[in-house]
Design a protein around this motif. Structure first.
Motif, PDB file in Angstrom:
ATOM      1  N   VAL A  22       0.838  -1.201   0.000  1.00 51.29           N
ATOM      2  CA  VAL A  22       0.000   0.000   0.000  1.00 51.29           C
ATOM      3  C   VAL A  22       0.878   1.259   0.000  1.00 51.29           C
ATOM      4  CG1 VAL A  22      -2.046  -0.997   1.089  1.00 51.29           C
ATOM      5  CG2 VAL A  22      -0.199  -0.174   2.513  1.00 51.29           C
ATOM      6  N   PRO A  23       0.424   2.330  -0.668  1.00 48.41           N
ATOM      7  CA  PRO A  23       1.182   3.588  -0.643  1.00 48.41           C
ATOM      8  C   PRO A  23       0.964   4.334   0.674  1.00 48.41           C
ATOM      9  CG  PRO A  23      -0.763   3.833  -2.015  1.00 48.41           C
ATOM     10  CD  PRO A  23      -0.714   2.396  -1.581  1.00 48.41           C
ATOM     11  N   ILE A  24       1.999   5.019   1.118  1.00 44.87           N
ATOM     12  CA  ILE A  24       1.906   5.827   2.339  1.00 44.87           C
ATOM     13  C   ILE A  24       1.564   7.256   1.931  1.00 44.87           C
ATOM     14  CG2 ILE A  24       3.117   6.690   4.371  1.00 44.87           C
ATOM     15  CD1 ILE A  24       4.914   4.213   4.199  1.00 44.87           C
ATOM     16  N   MET A  25       0.554   7.804   2.584  1.00 46.50           N
ATOM     17  CA  MET A  25       0.089   9.161   2.302  1.00 46.50           C
ATOM     18  C   MET A  25       0.337  10.031   3.534  1.00 46.50           C
ATOM     19  SD  MET A  25      -1.209   8.698  -0.722  1.00 46.50           S
ATOM     20  CE  MET A  25      -2.192  10.152  -1.006  1.00 46.50           C
ATOM     21  N   LYS A  51      -2.508   3.115  14.457  1.00 48.17           N
ATOM     22  CA  LYS A  51      -2.590   3.975  15.641  1.00 48.17           C
ATOM     23  C   LYS A  51      -1.341   4.823  15.809  1.00 48.17           C
ATOM     24  CE  LYS A  51      -5.928   1.429  18.333  1.00 48.17           C
ATOM     25  NZ  LYS A  51      -6.148   0.339  19.245  1.00 48.17           N
ATOM     26  N   GLY A  52      -0.185   4.252  15.501  1.00 50.74           N
ATOM     27  CA  GLY A  52       1.069   4.981  15.664  1.00 50.74           C
ATOM     28  C   GLY A  52       1.454   5.807  14.460  1.00 50.74           C
ATOM     29  N   ASN A  53       0.721   5.665  13.347  1.00 56.46           N
ATOM     30  CA  ASN A  53       1.033   6.375  12.099  1.00 56.46           C
ATOM     31  C   ASN A  53       2.450   6.119  11.632  1.00 56.46           C
ATOM     32  OD1 ASN A  53      -1.537   7.647  12.007  1.00 56.46           O
ATOM     33  ND2 ASN A  53      -0.797   9.098  13.543  1.00 56.46           N
ATOM     34  N   LYS A  54       2.886   4.870  11.747  1.00 59.96           N
ATOM     35  CA  LYS A  54       4.239   4.512  11.334  1.00 59.96           C
ATOM     36  C   LYS A  54       4.310   3.016  11.082  1.00 59.96           C
ATOM     37  CE  LYS A  54       5.859   3.897  16.055  1.00 59.96           C
ATOM     38  NZ  LYS A  54       6.903   4.154  17.007  1.00 59.96           N
ATOM     39  N   SER A  59      12.239  -4.393  11.700  1.00 57.49           N
ATOM     40  CA  SER A  59      12.880  -4.843  10.466  1.00 57.49           C
ATOM     41  C   SER A  59      13.561  -3.654   9.789  1.00 57.49           C
ATOM     42  CB  SER A  59      11.848  -5.461   9.519  1.00 57.49           C
ATOM     43  OG  SER A  59      10.970  -4.455   9.046  1.00 57.49           O
ATOM     44  N   MET A  60      14.476  -3.965   8.884  1.00 54.58           N
ATOM     45  CA  MET A  60      15.204  -2.915   8.172  1.00 54.58           C
ATOM     46  C   MET A  60      14.217  -2.026   7.393  1.00 54.58           C
ATOM     47  SD  MET A  60      18.127  -1.778   7.822  1.00 54.58           S
ATOM     48  CE  MET A  60      19.544  -1.370   6.889  1.00 54.58           C
ATOM     49  N   GLU A  61      13.228  -2.662   6.759  1.00 58.50           N
ATOM     50  CA  GLU A  61      12.237  -1.916   5.985  1.00 58.50           C
ATOM     51  C   GLU A  61      11.430  -0.977   6.878  1.00 58.50           C
ATOM     52  OE1 GLU A  61       8.790  -2.766   2.634  1.00 58.50           O
ATOM     53  OE2 GLU A  61       9.435  -4.402   3.930  1.00 58.50           O
ATOM     54  N   ALA A  62      11.035  -1.442   8.046  1.00 54.32           N
ATOM     55  CA  ALA A  62      10.264  -0.616   8.982  1.00 54.32           C
ATOM     56  C   ALA A  62      11.103   0.554   9.482  1.00 54.32           C
ATOM     57  CB  ALA A  62       9.774  -1.459  10.152  1.00 54.32           C
ATOM     58  N   ARG A  63      12.361   0.298   9.817  1.00 56.39           N
ATOM     59  CA  ARG A  63      13.235   1.380  10.303  1.00 56.39           C
ATOM     60  C   ARG A  63      13.467   2.425   9.221  1.00 56.39           C
ATOM     61  NH1 ARG A  63      16.916  -2.676  13.032  1.00 56.39           N
ATOM     62  NH2 ARG A  63      18.215  -2.301  11.223  1.00 56.39           N
ATOM     63  N   GLU A  64      13.719   1.968   7.969  1.00 57.85           N
ATOM     64  CA  GLU A  64      13.944   2.917   6.873  1.00 57.85           C
ATOM     65  C   GLU A  64      12.696   3.750   6.602  1.00 57.85           C
ATOM     66  OE1 GLU A  64      15.264   0.726   3.479  1.00 57.85           O
ATOM     67  OE2 GLU A  64      17.264   0.383   4.308  1.00 57.85           O
ATOM     68  N   THR A  65      11.536   3.101   6.628  1.00 56.24           N
ATOM     69  CA  THR A  65      10.277   3.809   6.401  1.00 56.24           C
ATOM     70  C   THR A  65      10.041   4.849   7.481  1.00 56.24           C
ATOM     71  OG1 THR A  65       9.319   1.912   5.257  1.00 56.24           O
ATOM     72  CG2 THR A  65       7.779   3.524   6.156  1.00 56.24           C
ATOM     73  N   ASN A  66      10.230   4.473   8.744  1.00 59.32           N
ATOM     74  CA  ASN A  66      10.008   5.413   9.850  1.00 59.32           C
ATOM     75  C   ASN A  66      10.988   6.579   9.794  1.00 59.32           C
ATOM     76  OD1 ASN A  66       7.812   4.036  10.857  1.00 59.32           O
ATOM     77  ND2 ASN A  66       9.040   2.789  12.246  1.00 59.32           N
ATOM     78  N   ALA A  68      12.331   7.805   7.041  1.00 60.17           N
ATOM     79  CA  ALA A  68      11.874   8.656   5.939  1.00 60.17           C
ATOM     80  C   ALA A  68      10.673   9.500   6.364  1.00 60.17           C
ATOM     81  CB  ALA A  68      11.516   7.804   4.725  1.00 60.17           C
ATOM     82  N   LEU A  69       9.741   8.899   7.099  1.00 59.57           N
ATOM     83  CA  LEU A  69       8.560   9.640   7.564  1.00 59.57           C
ATOM     84  C   LEU A  69       8.956  10.732   8.561  1.00 59.57           C
ATOM     85  CD1 LEU A  69       5.915   6.787   7.945  1.00 59.57           C
ATOM     86  CD2 LEU A  69       6.229   8.370   6.037  1.00 59.57           C
ATOM     87  N   ASP A  70       9.920  10.425   9.430  1.00 58.47           N
ATOM     88  CA  ASP A  70      10.409  11.441  10.368  1.00 58.47           C
ATOM     89  C   ASP A  70      11.033  12.615   9.619  1.00 58.47           C
ATOM     90  OD1 ASP A  70       9.548   9.995  12.545  1.00 58.47           O
ATOM     91  OD2 ASP A  70      11.522   9.137  13.011  1.00 58.47           O
ATOM     92  N   ASN A  71      11.783  12.313   8.553  1.00 59.19           N
ATOM     93  CA  ASN A  71      12.401  13.375   7.749  1.00 59.19           C
ATOM     94  C   ASN A  71      11.337  14.225   7.058  1.00 59.19           C
ATOM     95  OD1 ASN A  71      15.032  12.713   8.404  1.00 59.19           O
ATOM     96  ND2 ASN A  71      15.305  11.366   6.643  1.00 59.19           N
ATOM     97  N   ILE A  72      10.309  13.568   6.515  1.00 62.88           N
ATOM     98  CA  ILE A  72       9.225  14.300   5.864  1.00 62.88           C
ATOM     99  C   ILE A  72       8.539  15.217   6.871  1.00 62.88           C
ATOM    100  CG2 ILE A  72       6.926  14.044   4.833  1.00 62.88           C
ATOM    101  CD1 ILE A  72       8.011  11.472   3.476  1.00 62.88           C
ATOM    102  N   LYS A  73       8.258  14.677   8.067  1.00 61.26           N
ATOM    103  CA  LYS A  73       7.591  15.472   9.096  1.00 61.26           C
ATOM    104  C   LYS A  73       8.451  16.670   9.507  1.00 61.26           C
ATOM    105  CE  LYS A  73       4.994  15.007  13.372  1.00 61.26           C
ATOM    106  NZ  LYS A  73       4.423  14.069  14.330  1.00 61.26           N
ATOM    107  N   ALA A  74       9.751  16.462   9.643  1.00 59.11           N
ATOM    108  CA  ALA A  74      10.659  17.549  10.016  1.00 59.11           C
ATOM    109  C   ALA A  74      10.672  18.637   8.941  1.00 59.11           C
ATOM    110  CB  ALA A  74      12.066  17.010  10.247  1.00 59.11           C
ATOM    111  N   GLN A  75      10.674  18.233   7.679  1.00 62.29           N
ATOM    112  CA  GLN A  75      10.656  19.218   6.589  1.00 62.29           C
ATOM    113  C   GLN A  75       9.357  20.009   6.589  1.00 62.29           C
ATOM    114  OE1 GLN A  75      11.583  17.565   2.726  1.00 62.29           O
ATOM    115  NE2 GLN A  75      13.085  16.186   3.633  1.00 62.29           N
ATOM    116  N   ILE A  76       8.247  19.317   6.819  1.00 60.48           N
ATOM    117  CA  ILE A  76       6.945  20.001   6.840  1.00 60.48           C
ATOM    118  C   ILE A  76       6.890  20.992   7.994  1.00 60.48           C
ATOM    119  CG2 ILE A  76       4.480  19.639   7.284  1.00 60.48           C
ATOM    120  CD1 ILE A  76       4.745  17.075   5.580  1.00 60.48           C
ATOM    121  N   ILE A  77       7.395  20.605   9.164  1.00 53.01           N
ATOM    122  CA  ILE A  77       7.424  21.513  10.320  1.00 53.01           C
ATOM    123  C   ILE A  77       8.281  22.733  10.004  1.00 53.01           C
ATOM    124  CG2 ILE A  77       8.252  21.755  12.705  1.00 53.01           C
ATOM    125  CD1 ILE A  77       7.338  18.799  13.110  1.00 53.01           C
ATOM    126  N   LYS A  78       9.421  22.513   9.347  1.00 55.01           N
ATOM    127  CA  LYS A  78      10.311  23.614   8.981  1.00 55.01           C
ATOM    128  C   LYS A  78       9.593  24.579   8.026  1.00 55.01           C
ATOM    129  CE  LYS A  78      13.372  23.079   5.881  1.00 55.01           C
ATOM    130  NZ  LYS A  78      14.420  22.599   5.027  1.00 55.01           N
TER     131      LYS A  78
END
Length: 149
Positions: A22-25, A51-54, A59-66, A68-78
């Motif tokens: 599934v795509p992440i939005m 519930k956690g939005n992550k 797993s490596m895939e879960a860590r990489e995804t989280n 990336a999402l943290d980076n996106i959130k940081a950019q949006i906050i900036k």
């Protein structure tokens, strides 16, 4: 000054599921205005924690995804901070567009003139005339003189 509500949320779009992927939005909400965007990432449906939005797990895939999402959130906050410093009223669409690189910074009148004239100059001889280009350059110079005066 009224307090502003600002929230960034990630979710998966189950309607676009293909083979369990599934795509992440993302969704930005500011004072009731909502703007959604694609994070340009996909994840297996069973790895997503709604519930956690992550991504769940270690797993490596879960860590990489989280990450990336943290980076996106940081950019949006900036972008939100920068826009709220500059504008009186911030809407979710403004923040989303800034994150996606749409719109842009403020541009000076002469800067816009110069940019348009450069584009026009490349078309001289193809479908635009040299005399028209020179008229545009004169117009720019008249505007510059007016600004100086």
């Amino acid at each position: 000054m009224a307090r502003s509500t600002f929230k960034v949320l990630f979710y998966v779009n189950g309607s676009k599921e293909k083979n369990g992927i599934v795509p992440i939005m993302g969704r930005v909400t500011i004072n009731g205005t909502v703007a959604q965007f694609s994070c340009k990432r996909t994840i297996p449906k069973e790895l997503w924690d709604a519930k956690g939005n992550k991504a769940k797990g270690k797993s490596m895939e879960a860590r990489e995804t989280n990450l990336a999402l943290d980076n996106i959130k940081a950019q949006i906050i900036k972008h939100y901070q920068r826009i709220s410093d500059r504008e009186a009223y911030v809407m979710a669409e403004m923040v989303r567009n800034a994150y996606q690189g749409l719109g842009g910074e403020y541009e000076t009148l002469l800067g816009a003139f110069d940019k348009e004239n450069e584009v026009f100059k490349k078309r001289v001889g193809k479908d635009r005339g040299r005399a028209t280009y020179m008229a545009r350059v004169r117009a720019r110079n008249h505007v510059a003189a007016f600004i100086r005066s």
